[in-house]
Design an enzyme around this catalytic site. Sequence first.
Site, PDB file in Angstrom:
ATOM      1  N   VAL A  71      -1.533 -35.725  13.390  1.00 44.75           N
ATOM      2  CA  VAL A  71      -0.367 -35.491  12.522  1.00 44.75           C
ATOM      3  C   VAL A  71       0.917 -35.941  13.211  1.00 44.75           C
ATOM      4  O   VAL A  71       1.845 -36.432  12.553  1.00 44.75           O
ATOM      5  CB  VAL A  71      -0.287 -34.008  12.073  1.00 44.75           C
ATOM      6  CG1 VAL A  71       0.112 -33.082  13.221  1.00 44.75           C
ATOM      7  CG2 VAL A  71       0.685 -33.862  10.900  1.00 44.75           C
ATOM      8  N   GLY A  88      -7.151 -32.416   7.866  1.00 46.83           N
ATOM      9  CA  GLY A  88      -6.159 -31.349   7.805  1.00 46.83           C
ATOM     10  C   GLY A  88      -4.978 -31.677   8.682  1.00 46.83           C
ATOM     11  O   GLY A  88      -4.633 -32.849   8.862  1.00 46.83           O
ATOM     12  N   GLU A  89      -4.308 -30.650   9.192  1.00 45.35           N
ATOM     13  CA  GLU A  89      -3.105 -30.766  10.050  1.00 45.35           C
ATOM     14  C   GLU A  89      -1.875 -31.201   9.260  1.00 45.35           C
ATOM     15  O   GLU A  89      -0.761 -31.217   9.797  1.00 45.35           O
ATOM     16  CB  GLU A  89      -3.289 -31.805  11.176  1.00 45.35           C
ATOM     17  CG  GLU A  89      -4.401 -31.582  12.114  1.00 45.35           C
ATOM     18  CD  GLU A  89      -4.450 -32.640  13.233  1.00 45.35           C
ATOM     19  OE1 GLU A  89      -3.639 -33.582  13.212  1.00 45.35           O
ATOM     20  OE2 GLU A  89      -5.299 -32.488  14.123  1.00 45.35           O
ATOM     21  N   GLY A  90      -2.063 -31.633   8.012  1.00 45.00           N
ATOM     22  CA  GLY A  90      -1.006 -32.278   7.243  1.00 45.00           C
ATOM     23  C   GLY A  90      -1.133 -33.788   7.267  1.00 45.00           C
ATOM     24  O   GLY A  90      -0.273 -34.495   6.722  1.00 45.00           O
TER      25      GLY A  90
END
Lengths: 350, 350
Positions: B98, B317-319
């Site tokens: 990210v 995930g993580e953004g």
Amino acid sequence: VTLETTVDAIRPADETAMAAAAELQARLTKPAGSLGALEELSVRLAGLAGVCPPPMPEPATVAVFAGDHGVHAQGVTPWPQEVTAQMVANFVAGGAVVNAFARQAGADVMVIDVGVSIPLFGGANLLDANVRRGTRDMTAEPALTRDEARDAVEVGISVADQLVAAGAKCLLTGDMGIANTTPAAALIAVFTGAAPAAVTGRGTGIDDATLLHKTSVIAAALDRHAPDPADPLGVLAAVGGLEHAALAGFILGAAAHRVPVIIDGVIAASAALAAAAFAPDAVAAMVAGHRSAEPGASVALAHLGLEPLLDLGMRLGEGSGAVLALPVVASAVRVLHEVATFDSAGVSEK
Amino acid sequence: VTLETTVDAIRPADETAMAAAAELQARLTKPAGSLGALEELSVRLAGLAGVCPPPMPEPATVAVFAGDHGVHAQGVTPWPQEVTAQMVANFVAGGAVVNAFARQAGADVMVIDVGVSIPLFGGANLLDANVRRGTRDMTAEPALTRDEARDAVEVGISVADQLVAAGAKCLLTGDMGIANTTPAAALIAVFTGAAPAAVTGRGTGIDDATLLHKTSVIAAALDRHAPDPADPLGVLAAVGGLEHAALAGFILGAAAHRVPVIIDGVIAASAALAAAAFAPDAVAAMVAGHRSAEPGASVALAHLGLEPLLDLGMRLGEGSGAVLALPVVASAVRVLHEVATFDSAGVSEK
């Protein structure tokens, strides 16, 4: 630089660099495979560059090749031919979508008149490389002579050479030419063997009757010339366009320099087929930016074995879909440069 | 700022601004509709902002909410719980995916400890807003009390408020929490009515046996608590996570400020369902960044009526998927700001 020397310079992807990229991806602080298509892309670009990690694809330039088409006289589009030159002026002034997207992505825009029917006023980012003021009508005669087609291909090679010499680490295909989805569909039909009806689309948005007419125009041109897909220069001459031929050369030039080239929509995809017919290993340099709404684009990409990065229902051309994909390509490469490994970050593995 | 005042501040999209954006799109120098999903997105964002063109979505910040999960004890993932805290340190050091994506997109990264089980060392971009050191095991008891769930929601609201006050024009959802796809799947099952098997995925990459076990764990928790989807705070308390609750508040905060919020993957999508249950008009602020490979994400987005911008097989995930979509969102808005009209550019129409 000639077509032949450029084709001769194109090499297969480097398997060692690809293996190194795959191995590095597995050590980075993320679950294996969790970046999906970006991981495969990073491996391909390592193979193209012959080094892991491959260079960041910046700076990047989108080259917008513009041309006109004799087949416009057959009524394949409701837009007047003068729009090609008007849009070139719009690109030079920075007012088109590709300019806005390029400012967002940090890319430069270069416009090349390779075949516009009207003489154009200059501009700092406009290159006059006009081979002929528009093609001939492919339904009546070959669109170009072989020499004209070769000249246009070599314009594209020369532009790629100049941009790489100036420091570009990524090239993006752009195009402008009223009626140019007609030669694109014809090229795709020849190189893939698909039926004209399977690869002919609505371009800028034609109605059902015009779509049927456009398809019949393409079928008639293919019947007349019966182009041989093993002779890409002959195909480009018979049913191509000057911007299509130049884009084929531009793609070959990128491949010869082992620089990635992001393919935009149906025009670029048809040129990519021609490039692959000249040099099959050129496919290693190609990144499909997006899935154009034009049906021929998907047929061409499937034939090349390329999966597009974006699929947003776009069908504008100009290079817009390629530029929109540039940050995705850059992000994929950046991961290999910057993300910590489990070891370096002290993160436990499963 | 409380949950109630935030929900009360959320208004429907502005139809006048949406009509103005659609009308402007039709006058720009491109065929009508040729930018596909980007045109619709620009219209939605005008409706959210209540003005045409809407503000550019820059500067932008991805807020990575981190938490741990009592249900980890049930063996739903092979990764040790300590990885949550280790990855927070990786985010703070700038070494995660990210971070790399955010540098490419020009976004800031903020990390919020809303529920990590281990006390964390500070960092300039790490906010300590720990509500509880991990949830309880939802298979044995509610994961959170209603007060804890509310506190976590209000952490998210507060973060959105702070970022918007500091000038952010776009918020992006991020998350970290080993085992957090399990509560996400449970939340999606409750809010959409889908069966656990239809919304439970492999997360970081579990095998078939673990997937079956994970699905049964979720089904057992839903049987035990029978959460009422009309009571989103109760649902978050029963089977949610602290980062899920915070993300729901973060999304509500963005909506209250009429600032777009880019939804990342399955964790954010589950939180978006909770936000929509609190305030249906919050959906107007949501932009689905990508289609996660997690099946629950697609179920959630379909329930919200959102079509994702990217579909690259990502499941990190993580953004990461939200940040990757930011340039696409910015490009869509930039068109309304910068592209010439047929009149202004002197381009003929068909």
